[in-house]
Design an enzyme around this catalytic site. Sequence first.
Site, PDB file in Angstrom:
ATOM      1  N   GLU A 101      34.075  35.817  34.841  1.00 46.96           N
ATOM      2  CA  GLU A 101      32.799  35.133  34.740  1.00 46.96           C
ATOM      3  C   GLU A 101      32.785  34.464  33.489  1.00 46.96           C
ATOM      4  OE1 GLU A 101      29.863  38.336  35.061  1.00 46.96           O
ATOM      5  OE2 GLU A 101      29.779  37.888  37.230  1.00 46.96           O
TER       6      GLU A 101
ATOM      7  N   HIS B 195      18.533  33.599  32.763  1.00 51.39           N
ATOM      8  CA  HIS B 195      19.525  33.036  33.785  1.00 51.39           C
ATOM      9  C   HIS B 195      19.428  31.683  34.160  1.00 51.39           C
ATOM     10  CE1 HIS B 195      22.415  33.347  36.864  1.00 51.39           C
ATOM     11  NE2 HIS B 195      22.950  34.215  36.617  1.00 51.39           N
TER      12      HIS B 195
ATOM     13  N   ARG C 134      25.674  31.389  28.668  1.00 50.78           N
ATOM     14  CA  ARG C 134      24.387  31.298  29.365  1.00 50.78           C
ATOM     15  C   ARG C 134      23.223  30.510  28.714  1.00 50.78           C
ATOM     16  NH1 ARG C 134      23.655  37.182  32.434  1.00 50.78           N
ATOM     17  NH2 ARG C 134      25.167  36.512  34.353  1.00 50.78           N
TER      18      ARG C 134
ATOM     19  N   HIS D 299      15.988  37.205  32.602  1.00 54.28           N
ATOM     20  CA  HIS D 299      16.793  37.904  33.260  1.00 54.28           C
ATOM     21  C   HIS D 299      17.408  39.310  32.687  1.00 54.28           C
ATOM     22  CE1 HIS D 299      20.203  38.502  36.011  1.00 54.28           C
ATOM     23  NE2 HIS D 299      21.254  38.412  35.192  1.00 54.28           N
TER      24      HIS D 299
ATOM     25  N   ARG E 124      23.823  38.126  25.630  1.00 57.47           N
ATOM     26  CA  ARG E 124      24.721  38.976  26.342  1.00 57.47           C
ATOM     27  C   ARG E 124      25.859  38.508  26.938  1.00 57.47           C
ATOM     28  NH1 ARG E 124      23.955  41.489  32.243  1.00 57.47           N
ATOM     29  NH2 ARG E 124      23.173  39.225  32.257  1.00 57.47           N
TER      30      ARG E 124
HETATM   31  C1  LIG Z   1      19.410  39.965  39.793  1.00 63.65           C
HETATM   32  C2  LIG Z   1      20.301  40.716  38.717  1.00 63.65           C
HETATM   33  C3  LIG Z   1      21.841  40.710  38.749  1.00 63.65           C
HETATM   34  C4  LIG Z   1      22.419  41.298  37.781  1.00 63.65           C
HETATM   35  N1  LIG Z   1      23.691  41.088  37.579  1.00 63.65           N
HETATM   36  C5  LIG Z   1      24.429  41.958  36.762  1.00 63.65           C
HETATM   37  C6  LIG Z   1      25.992  41.890  36.965  1.00 63.65           C
HETATM   38  O1  LIG Z   1      26.452  41.650  37.757  1.00 63.65           O
HETATM   39  N2  LIG Z   1      26.470  42.747  35.854  1.00 63.65           N
HETATM   40  C7  LIG Z   1      25.989  43.286  35.108  1.00 63.65           C
HETATM   41  O2  LIG Z   1      26.445  43.909  33.912  1.00 63.65           O
HETATM   42  N3  LIG Z   1      24.599  43.287  34.793  1.00 63.65           N
HETATM   43  C8  LIG Z   1      23.912  42.510  35.641  1.00 63.65           C
HETATM   44  N4  LIG Z   1      22.559  42.332  35.413  1.00 63.65           N
HETATM   45  C9  LIG Z   1      21.802  43.312  34.445  1.00 63.65           C
HETATM   46  C10 LIG Z   1      22.013  44.564  35.014  1.00 63.65           C
HETATM   47  O3  LIG Z   1      21.760  44.872  36.750  1.00 63.65           O
HETATM   48  C11 LIG Z   1      20.853  45.726  34.361  1.00 63.65           C
HETATM   49  O4  LIG Z   1      20.867  45.487  32.762  1.00 63.65           O
HETATM   50  C12 LIG Z   1      20.933  47.306  34.595  1.00 63.65           C
HETATM   51  O5  LIG Z   1      21.198  47.173  36.048  1.00 63.65           O
HETATM   52  C13 LIG Z   1      20.256  47.929  33.952  1.00 63.65           C
HETATM   53  O6  LIG Z   1      20.106  49.213  34.505  1.00 63.65           O
HETATM   54  P1  LIG Z   1      18.939  50.270  34.154  1.00 63.65           P
HETATM   55  O7  LIG Z   1      19.516  51.510  34.622  1.00 63.65           O
HETATM   56  O8  LIG Z   1      18.965  50.351  32.746  1.00 63.65           O
HETATM   57  O9  LIG Z   1      17.846  49.745  34.626  1.00 63.65           O
HETATM   58  P2  LIG Z   1      17.491  49.699  36.285  1.00 63.65           P
HETATM   59  O10 LIG Z   1      18.279  49.567  37.025  1.00 63.65           O
HETATM   60  O11 LIG Z   1      16.354  48.414  36.230  1.00 63.65           O
HETATM   61  O12 LIG Z   1      16.472  51.001  36.624  1.00 63.65           O
HETATM   62  C14 LIG Z   1      15.261  51.221  35.887  1.00 63.65           C
HETATM   63  C15 LIG Z   1      14.668  52.196  36.590  1.00 63.65           C
HETATM   64  O13 LIG Z   1      13.643  52.735  35.909  1.00 63.65           O
HETATM   65  C16 LIG Z   1      12.125  52.766  36.906  1.00 63.65           C
HETATM   66  N5  LIG Z   1      11.176  52.535  36.007  1.00 63.65           N
HETATM   67  C17 LIG Z   1      10.772  51.477  35.427  1.00 63.65           C
HETATM   68  N6  LIG Z   1       9.709  51.797  34.717  1.00 63.65           N
HETATM   69  C18 LIG Z   1       9.338  52.986  34.782  1.00 63.65           C
HETATM   70  C19 LIG Z   1       8.286  53.794  34.294  1.00 63.65           C
HETATM   71  N7  LIG Z   1       7.435  53.626  33.714  1.00 63.65           N
HETATM   72  N8  LIG Z   1       8.201  55.011  34.976  1.00 63.65           N
HETATM   73  C20 LIG Z   1       9.084  55.658  35.777  1.00 63.65           C
HETATM   74  N9  LIG Z   1      10.129  54.827  36.387  1.00 63.65           N
HETATM   75  C21 LIG Z   1      10.340  53.576  35.737  1.00 63.65           C
HETATM   76  C22 LIG Z   1      12.721  51.780  37.916  1.00 63.65           C
HETATM   77  O14 LIG Z   1      11.773  52.304  38.972  1.00 63.65           O
HETATM   78  C23 LIG Z   1      13.884  52.083  38.041  1.00 63.65           C
HETATM   79  O15 LIG Z   1      14.297  53.020  39.001  1.00 63.65           O
HETATM   80  C24 LIG Z   1      21.670  41.986  36.836  1.00 63.65           C
HETATM   81  C25 LIG Z   1      20.313  42.000  36.664  1.00 63.65           C
HETATM   82  C26 LIG Z   1      19.560  41.444  37.461  1.00 63.65           C
HETATM   83  C27 LIG Z   1      18.171  41.490  37.883  1.00 63.65           C
END
Ligand SMILES: Cc1cc2nc3c(=O)[nH]c(=O)nc-3n(C[C@H](O)[C@H](O)[C@H](O)COP(=O)(O)OP(=O)(O)OC[C@H]3O[C@@H](n4cnc5c(N)ncnc54)[C@H](O)[C@@H]3O)c2cc1C
Length: 526
Positions: free
Chosen positions: A112, A231, A277, A336, A371
């Site tokens: 990437e 993004h 990016r 993003h 990032r």
């Molecule tokens: C389209 C896309 C593609 C991506 N591709 C990549 C990639 O290829 N590689 C990479 O490293 N990163 C990628 N990223 C970034 C990465 O996916 C995220 O940074 C990472 O998944 C975040 O994980 P997390 O567990 O912190 O949050 P999330 O996976 O977003 O989970 C958050 C959780 O909290 C819950 N939540 C939110 N607010 C509340 C609340 N107030 N009360 C209760 N529950 C709540 C939500 O419902 C969810 O269950 C991508 C992001 C996107 C949007």
Amino acid sequence: MNTDHVVIVGGGLAGLFCALKLAPRPVTVISAAPFGQGASTAWAQGGIAAAVADGDSAEAHAADTVAVGAGLVDETIALGIAREAGARILDLLRYGVPFDRDLEGKLAVGREAAHSARRIVHVRGDMAGKAIMSALTAAVRVTPSIRVIEGFSAEALLAEDGAVAGLQLRGVGDVNARPVTIASRAVVLATGGIGHLYAVTTNPAEAGGIGLAIAARAGAVIADPEFVQFHPTAIMVGRDPAPLATEALRGEGATLINEKGERFMLARHPLAELAPRDIVARGVFAEFAAGRGAFLDAREALGARFAKAFPTVDASCIAAGIDPAKQPIPVAPAAHYHMGGIAVDANGRSSLKGLWAGGEVSCTGAHGANRLASNSLLEAAVYAARIAEDIAGHPVNAPARMPMAPVERQDRAMSAPAEKNLRAMMTSHVGVIRDGEHLAEAVRMFACLERDSGNIALRNMATSALLVAASAWARRESRGAHCRLDYPAERPELARRTTTTLAAARQIAAALTERASARTPQPIIA
Ligand SMILES: Cc1cc2nc3c(=O)[nH]c(=O)nc-3n(C[C@H](O)[C@H](O)[C@H](O)COP(=O)(O)OP(=O)(O)OC[C@H]3O[C@@H](n4cnc5c(N)ncnc54)[C@H](O)[C@@H]3O)c2cc1C
């Protein structure tokens, strides 16, 4: 409800991985959306950066991370994360994530942008996020120590004497739902990012910055909130959130063209489409601003191979009537990833006793001002494991005293238009290109909403918006993803991370409001 459980808010990679790592200790996981939905994790297409290939090293990975972060990456943190990558990938394999392998059975690694080696561990091309979520969800469902509460949103963090005492939750989707209080001395926020604060975003609706807001409202220190990654290639087919055309497409040779078919990135950076990016996002933004449009052209690079190589992107295009094998895909920059977040130490501990934060809602110092692609899933897994280990060493068994939740007036009727305005203002005033005047206007508006709104959800969104806008206003330079027209150069004397609080952001807003009213001509009273 009173519990001696560790309470984890968030059902994405950070939350579920932490819950699994804490087993057999009793844990309650609260998620606004059912697992697998409403989490950015499920939408990740690229994969996880990990220096697991022959000839690659954690040092090289950390060096790439530092180079992209525009002078603000904490090098020790970046190296620590890179070194733990292999162990966390093994954990994920154990939980059942079917990472792709090569013919020799070794993990297959992709390339990437801005990575000096092939080091992206992936699943069936662009299916990494879905595969991670389904494996972790299945593992959580069969772990007896994990209690799951889906469909409830945390809307306030309750703190007493500088320590966490519990959470206030509310059922999602029920206008008349009354708040529920849960008492706990150990809370892990894993609520994801803030993309949904913007009108154009790749993030799910649940990524509205609520975790960041409730921590800030409880007094936690926030770090680097001004740094938001856009993004460059969200697919513009009128959907909210906008589907993503993964960076890996450009890695495979897809080019960016304007309406005239010109490859506009060639003139902007020696790496053209594979530049960092922020540079690509600004290139795409500039074509838009000039009215020339921007398209991702994979006709030559992939053609008929498109559907097999990138099934998720293909499905989004086909649903919108675009055949990416034969037609350029219309794209635009979209909010993003949030580099900033709740300030945490190397164990994921915040400044509030009893509050940990992991994943995108936190700010570890690993990303600096920008990032490196695919570092976020890695950081989420590494810190989820560290938080579990840190909590394991802490006696938090004693149930907290049931905290008093503040009585909240709810005025849901006014929320939809006000939310729309807030998101529009974040995109136009706090977006890819910023300047002092527009940022000041946004700060004043968000401060009013954050103070006066009777709608707790909107007030939380405004709190996070205020933190981003106020820090963006205060950083008078351009650095990484933060680009200011009025301060276009990076200023070496400002090469330090931001640490702030909601009180500090409110002070900035008060000063800007005073300045604006001093400039407004007063009516002459005869
Ligand atoms: C389209 C896309 C593609 C991506 N591709 C990549 C990639 O290829 N590689 C990479 O490293 N990163 C990628 N990223 C970034 C990465 O996916 C995220 O940074 C990472 O998944 C975040 O994980 P997390 O567990 O912190 O949050 P999330 O996976 O977003 O989970 C958050 C959780 O909290 C819950 N939540 C939110 N607010 C509340 C609340 N107030 N009360 C209760 N529950 C709540 C939500 O419902 C969810 O269950 C991508 C992001 C996107 C949007």
